[in-house]
Design a protein around this motif. Structure first.
Motif, mmCIF file in Angstrom:
data_model
loop_
_atom_site.group_PDB
_atom_site.id
_atom_site.type_symbol
_atom_site.label_atom_id
_atom_site.label_comp_id
_atom_site.label_asym_id
_atom_site.label_seq_id
_atom_site.Cartn_x
_atom_site.Cartn_y
_atom_site.Cartn_z
ATOM 1 N N UNK A 209 0.919 -1.128 -0.107
ATOM 2 C CA UNK A 209 0.038 -0.004 0.108
ATOM 3 C C UNK A 209 0.699 1.295 0.193
ATOM 4 N N UNK A 210 2.023 1.233 0.764
ATOM 5 C CA UNK A 210 2.942 2.374 0.723
ATOM 6 C C UNK A 210 3.180 2.723 -0.598
ATOM 7 N N UNK A 211 3.517 1.874 -1.649
ATOM 8 C CA UNK A 211 3.798 2.197 -3.307
ATOM 9 C C UNK A 211 2.646 2.858 -3.700
ATOM 10 N N UNK A 212 1.449 2.327 -3.449
ATOM 11 C CA UNK A 212 0.194 3.030 -4.065
ATOM 12 C C UNK A 212 -0.215 4.505 -3.426
ATOM 13 N N UNK A 213 0.258 4.685 -2.370
ATOM 14 C CA UNK A 213 -0.364 5.827 -1.718
ATOM 15 C C UNK A 213 0.073 7.017 -2.322
ATOM 16 N N UNK A 214 1.459 7.254 -2.874
ATOM 17 C CA UNK A 214 1.705 8.702 -3.385
ATOM 18 C C UNK A 214 0.882 8.888 -4.652
ATOM 19 N N UNK A 215 0.306 7.914 -5.438
ATOM 20 C CA UNK A 215 -0.706 8.041 -6.638
ATOM 21 C C UNK A 215 -1.929 8.632 -6.035
ATOM 22 N N UNK A 216 -2.541 7.979 -5.010
ATOM 23 C CA UNK A 216 -3.835 8.297 -4.310
ATOM 24 C C UNK A 216 -3.733 9.625 -3.668
ATOM 25 N N UNK A 217 -2.604 10.246 -3.067
ATOM 26 C CA UNK A 217 -2.279 11.405 -2.456
ATOM 27 C C UNK A 217 -2.429 12.461 -3.631
ATOM 28 N N UNK A 218 -1.587 12.139 -4.663
ATOM 29 C CA UNK A 218 -1.326 13.248 -5.592
ATOM 30 C C UNK A 218 -2.789 13.612 -6.359
ATOM 31 N N UNK A 219 -3.513 12.538 -6.370
ATOM 32 C CA UNK A 219 -5.105 12.605 -7.050
ATOM 33 C C UNK A 219 -5.936 13.556 -5.960
ATOM 34 N N UNK A 220 -5.750 13.429 -4.801
ATOM 35 C CA UNK A 220 -6.540 14.051 -3.670
ATOM 36 C C UNK A 220 -6.094 15.442 -3.628
ATOM 37 N N UNK A 221 -4.516 15.679 -3.962
ATOM 38 C CA UNK A 221 -4.167 17.079 -3.730
ATOM 39 C C UNK A 221 -4.836 17.847 -4.984
ATOM 40 N N UNK A 222 -4.719 17.381 -6.071
ATOM 41 C CA UNK A 222 -5.460 17.994 -7.197
ATOM 42 C C UNK A 222 -6.920 18.179 -7.090
ATOM 43 N N UNK A 223 -7.581 17.455 -6.275
ATOM 44 C CA UNK A 223 -8.875 17.855 -5.864
ATOM 45 C C UNK A 223 -9.294 18.664 -4.738
ATOM 46 N N UNK A 224 -8.372 19.070 -4.264
ATOM 47 C CA UNK A 224 -8.520 19.884 -2.914
ATOM 48 C C UNK A 224 -8.145 21.243 -2.959
ATOM 49 N N UNK A 225 -7.892 21.804 -4.194
ATOM 50 C CA UNK A 225 -7.767 23.334 -4.339
ATOM 51 C C UNK A 225 -6.371 23.794 -3.781
ATOM 52 N N UNK A 226 -5.272 23.065 -3.703
ATOM 53 C CA UNK A 226 -4.326 23.411 -3.273
ATOM 54 C C UNK A 226 -3.310 24.485 -4.127
ATOM 55 N N UNK A 227 -3.720 24.317 -5.358
ATOM 56 C CA UNK A 227 -3.019 25.274 -6.525
ATOM 57 C C UNK A 227 -3.971 26.191 -7.132
ATOM 58 N N UNK A 228 -5.471 26.235 -6.900
ATOM 59 C CA UNK A 228 -6.505 27.022 -7.635
ATOM 60 C C UNK A 228 -7.689 27.108 -6.598
ATOM 61 N N UNK A 229 -8.368 27.946 -6.868
ATOM 62 C CA UNK A 229 -9.666 28.066 -5.962
ATOM 63 C C UNK A 229 -10.691 27.253 -6.678
ATOM 64 N N UNK A 230 -11.350 26.285 -5.911
ATOM 65 C CA UNK A 230 -12.192 25.447 -6.279
ATOM 66 C C UNK A 230 -13.551 26.167 -6.818
ATOM 67 N N UNK A 231 -13.908 27.158 -6.355
ATOM 68 C CA UNK A 231 -15.355 27.992 -6.634
ATOM 69 C C UNK A 231 -14.840 28.657 -7.988
ATOM 70 N N UNK A 232 -13.619 29.110 -8.047
ATOM 71 C CA UNK A 232 -13.417 29.779 -9.525
ATOM 72 C C UNK A 232 -13.452 28.787 -10.689
ATOM 73 N N UNK A 233 -12.593 27.755 -10.390
ATOM 74 C CA UNK A 233 -12.527 26.822 -11.376
ATOM 75 C C UNK A 233 -13.782 26.309 -11.862
ATOM 76 N N UNK A 234 -14.690 25.364 -10.842
ATOM 77 C CA UNK A 234 -15.736 24.783 -11.150
ATOM 78 C C UNK A 234 -16.775 25.762 -11.502
ATOM 79 N N UNK A 235 -16.778 27.026 -11.209
ATOM 80 C CA UNK A 235 -17.807 28.055 -11.597
ATOM 81 C C UNK A 235 -17.688 28.136 -13.172
#
Length: 306
Positions: A209-235
């Motif tokens: 699972x430790x080998x899989x987690x970096x991919x899961x966490x990277x996907x989660x990061x992109x869905x969490x608005x770290x680099x962008x405003x979720x309301x602006x992008x989805x709006x």
């Protein structure tokens, strides 16, 4: 005479096996490594709180002991990540459009996300990566994932000094709302520690699972608005159902990032937060913290075996 010789000798009944449980109870013996009750487990964990703090501090000190810049990397790593994200997302993809104070917005998101990401990754290897310690000493195994989450909290607090300097350099004044950082970090730490315990149990049984987690966490990061405003992008996407931006904003990583931005950046207003954000943050913390602790405790006697 032959009848006498052919008659088998009388047999005596075999003695009954001793009652081992009664014998062990009489001499005060217990099953080695047996799982204690939940209240007793909590008391054992509290009794070792000093070990948890010392273990976290020692891990943090040793993390960059081989590097020439040493502990400076605690600040440099998230700052370099923020610089890369700014170039790719802020400049090339232009996600900074419409976001006030984009650099403080981005740096805050990166620092807060790194706290969650590192806690979960460290928790995944908490048992499988410390089998020597687990097999040599008797202690509540939950101390390990909690100490790793505490280590990442200490690293975040060390890095917050650089974050405050960045905020001041970009003209964001010190305000009373900065005090909201404390309850936000407490809730995020509880959430991180709970997820780390879940992943520690899963990682102990399935190290891959430790080998899989970096991919899961990277996907989660992109869905969490770290680099962008979720309301602006989805709006800007009229085809998206209304529940998509609400779901993205309600995910726990986005909730804690938004709370920190609201506390630190005066241009980030309450209208940009999801409804009932503090209740949502508290609910995620309780669900992950309590649920993760019980889930980890149920497998206590299996860690380090096999």
């Amino acid at each position: 005479m032959s009848q006498v010789l052919d008659t088998p000798p009388p047999t005596t009944p075999a003695p009954a096996p001793p009652d081992l449980s009664a014998l062990a109870a009489r001499h005060g013996l217990a099953v080695s490594g047996a799982r204690p009750s939940l209240p007793r487990y909590v008391r054992q964990l509290w009794a070792r709180r000093h070990f948890i703090g010392a273990f976290a501090t020692a891990k943090l000190t040793a993390q960059y002991s081989q590097a020439k810049l040493g502990q400076v990397w605690q600040v440099m790593t998230p700052l370099l990540n923020a610089a890369v994200y700014y170039f790719i997302f802020g400049e090339l993809l232009n996600t900074s459009r419409g976001v006030a104070d984009y650099i403080p917005f981005l740096v805050t998101g990166v620092f807060v996300w790194t706290f969650t990401q590192s806690s979960i990754m460290a928790g995944t290897r908490a048992i499988s990566g410390n089998l020597g310690l687990v097999r040599a000493l008797h202690f509540p195994r939950a101390a390990l994932p909690i100490s790793f989450a505490l280590q990442q909290l200490q690293q975040l607090l060390f890095s917050m000094a650089a974050l405050f300097v960045i905020l001041l350099c970009f003209g964001i004044p010190v305000s009373a709302s900065w005090l909201l950082v404390l309850p936000a970090l407490f809730l995020q730490f509880t959430f991180n520690a709970g997820v780390a315990m879940v992943m520690a149990r899963m990682g102990a049984k399935t190290p891959d699972i430790a080998q899989l987690m970096p991919f899961v966490l990277r996907t989660w990061m992109y869905a969490s608005g770290v680099m962008f405003s979720i309301s602006h992008v989805t709006g800007g996407h009229k085809r998206l159902p209304s529940w998509v931006p609400e779901l993205l904003q309600a995910n726990p990583a986005a909730v804690y990032i938004d709370l920190m931005r609201f506390a630190l950046i005066d241009s980030f207003h309450g209208s940009q937060l999801p409804p009932h954000v503090w209740a949502l943050a508290t609910g995620w913390a309780l669900l992950a913290g309590v649920g993760g602790f019980i889930y980890f405790w149920k497998a206590e006697e299996t860690y380090g075996r096999g």
